[in-house]
Design an enzyme around this catalytic site. Structure first.
Site, PDB file in Angstrom:
ATOM      1  N   HIS A  18       0.791  -1.027  -0.120  1.00  0.00           N
ATOM      2  CA  HIS A  18       0.076  -0.178  -0.251  1.00  0.00           C
ATOM      3  C   HIS A  18       0.934   0.638  -0.179  1.00  0.00           C
ATOM      4  O   HIS A  18       0.750   2.508  -0.836  1.00  0.00           O
ATOM      5  CB  HIS A  18      -1.101  -0.471   0.833  1.00  0.00           C
ATOM      6  CG  HIS A  18      -1.963  -0.840   0.996  1.00  0.00           C
ATOM      7  ND1 HIS A  18      -3.456  -0.720   0.884  1.00  0.00           N
ATOM      8  CD2 HIS A  18      -1.770  -2.217   0.863  1.00  0.00           C
ATOM      9  CE1 HIS A  18      -3.774  -1.554   1.300  1.00  0.00           C
ATOM     10  NE2 HIS A  18      -3.021  -3.235   0.358  1.00  0.00           N
ATOM     11  N   ASP A 123      -6.015   5.629   2.013  1.00  0.00           N
ATOM     12  CA  ASP A 123      -6.028   4.235   1.264  1.00  0.00           C
ATOM     13  C   ASP A 123      -7.246   4.332   2.312  1.00  0.00           C
ATOM     14  O   ASP A 123      -7.754   5.215   3.086  1.00  0.00           O
ATOM     15  CB  ASP A 123      -4.629   3.784   2.119  1.00  0.00           C
ATOM     16  CG  ASP A 123      -4.969   2.325   1.913  1.00  0.00           C
ATOM     17  OD1 ASP A 123      -6.200   1.570   2.021  1.00  0.00           O
ATOM     18  OD2 ASP A 123      -3.961   1.683   1.553  1.00  0.00           O
TER      19      ASP A 123
END
Length: 456
Positions: A18, A123
């Site tokens: 990520h 995110d």
């Protein structure tokens, strides 16, 4: 002092896959002249800079990193006995980031006084960290998904009780409940109240590959009528200069085209001693050339002491030294996949690895381990036809034997089947690369997003 028009604040989830996606997005946006601020703990900002795979130092240097104070991050060892391979040992990092709401808000408030607009890109799995920041008057917020569109759609669609019918192959595939543990599904699908106030969604993919599922995510029942942007930010032109090349690339220079199998299972997978032994035996028995990345899974803090060493079978490295390399440090995956000598990629099918293989036209030996990876493997092998399956998901609790490894490696590198798969992979690569060129689909999406956040 005049205010700048717009600034971008990026808040990642603190696992390597990520962090990497959002770092590349930060680099792409900063290359277009936008001031970009990357928010995180000192530990994870250090990590993402250290592993800035595929980015030239000059690109990373344009990004402003902010080390926010967080609770101490514990670093338990990975559990190699975990049957579903889910990296639960990463939880301390995630929990630390969930506590970043206050310092993130303070930073965004300070920046908002200097800019007409702040675009906060976060995110979607760490949305609690921006709760107060996104409520500031001149802030717009965009949720970034690090999953494939296929995975995100299936999780949200099933969580909502399949509110509408979907035609096609999805109906013959297993439910995501067979791939994700229930707590993981709830974590992805459950969002705080302020998530509904976001200004848009960014999907880390390409319409060329996942148009059907991007369109399904746009539906009111799933996307809630928010603006949608499809941006895959890792661009081949950002690869490091030759002067900083890893030694394994020099070895690749000496090999024949498409003759080497690259073996890597990402940053969160831990294999048992038995699994490692069978994999080593299979690579040795195949007689093919290979680069094998042998690393322990990342801890929540990768700098918290030495990890356990991975033991390979006695004499293995000596026996294969003429045709194989074992890499025990961080490998330059983009550069390896881009190299002319790389002919196959044995992978866990994390989304980064999947898309990187598509960019460079490298056929995959798909060996999914947990969560989103099985559906990614289906996309590559069944839908796109650019890989073969190492182990069927139904047999995930069985150890993959050396004979299976030997067979898969031979099929991809030396058999006629591999040649056909490689041809399809090269066709996909050509199409993806074209979409990244000026005026291509991915460039248009990026231009559209920048035009939107910088509008008058």
């Amino acid at each position: 002092m005049a205010k700048s028009k717009v600034a971008v604040v990026i808040v990642p989830l603190p696992t390597q896959s990520h962090l990497n996606q959002l770092l590349h997005l930060a680099a792409v946006l900063s290359s277009r002249g936008l001031p970009v601020h990357f928010v995180g703990s000192a530990t994870h900002n250090r990590q993402v800079r250290l592993r800035a795979s595929g980015l030239k130092p000059s690109a990373a240097a344009k990004i402003k990193f902010h080390d926010l104070h967080s609770s101490p991050i514990a670093a338990p060892e990975p559990d190699t006995t975990n049957a579903n391979k889910l990296p639960t040992h990463q939880k301390p990092a995630l929990m630390a980031y969930m506590e970043l709401n206050s310092p993130t808000c303070s930073l965004v408030r300070e920046l908002s006084a200097e800019s007409s607009r702040i675009a906060v890109i976060y995110d979607r799995l760490v949305s609690p960290a921006v709760k107060d920041a996104v409520a500031i008057e001149n802030v717009e917020s965009y949720a970034f998904s690090c999953l494939s569109a296929l995975n995100l759609f299936c999780v949200l669609w099933e969580n909502l009780g399949r509110p509408f019918d979907v035609e096609g192959e999805i109906n013959r595939w297993p439910s995501v409940r067979e791939f994700f543990p229930v707590p993981a599904l709830k974590f992805i699908a459950t969002t705080p109240a302020h998530f509904d106030e976001r200004d848009g969604d960014i999907y880390n993919t390409s319409r060329l590959i996942e148009a059907k599922y991007i369109d399904l995510l746009r539906r009111e029942e799933i996307g809630g009528g928010k603006k949608q942007f499809t941006i895959w930010p890792i661009w081949p032109r950002n690869l490091h200069d030759a002067k900083s090349r890893h030694e394994c690339l020099e070895w690749l220079d000496l090999q024949s085209p498409r003759s080497v199998m690259y073996v890597s299972f990402g940053s969160t997978i831990s294999m048992t001693k038995e699994e490692i032994g069978e994999l080593a035996a299979g690579l040795e028995q195949s007689g093919e050339k290979f680069i094998w990345v042998v690393r322990e899974a990342d801890r929540a803090d990768i700098f918290a002491g030495e990890g356990r060493g991975i033991e390979l079978p006695v004499g293995f490295e000596e026996r294969v030294r003429e045709r194989g390399i074992v890499v025990r440090d961080w490998a330059p995956q983009l550069e390896i996949l881009a190299h002319r000598s790389t002919g196959g990629f044995m992978t866990h099918c994390g989304w980064n690895s999947c898309f990187e293989s598509m960019i460079y036209g490298v056929p995959v030996a798909a060996w999914p381990m947990h969560s989103d990876q099985p559906l990614n493997a289906i996309l590559l092998t069944e839908v796109l036809g650019i890989g073969v399956v190492v182990r069927e998901w139904q047999a995930r609790e069985e150890v993959v034997g050396a004979a299976v490894i030997e067979d898969v490696v031979g099929r991809l590198l030396s058999a006629e089947e591999g040649a056909e798969i490689r041809k399809r992979a090269e066709e996909v690569s050509a199409a993806v690369r074209k979409s990244m060129e000026e005026g291509g689909e991915l460039c248009r999406e990026l231009d559209g997003f920048i035009a939107h956040i910088t509008r008058d």
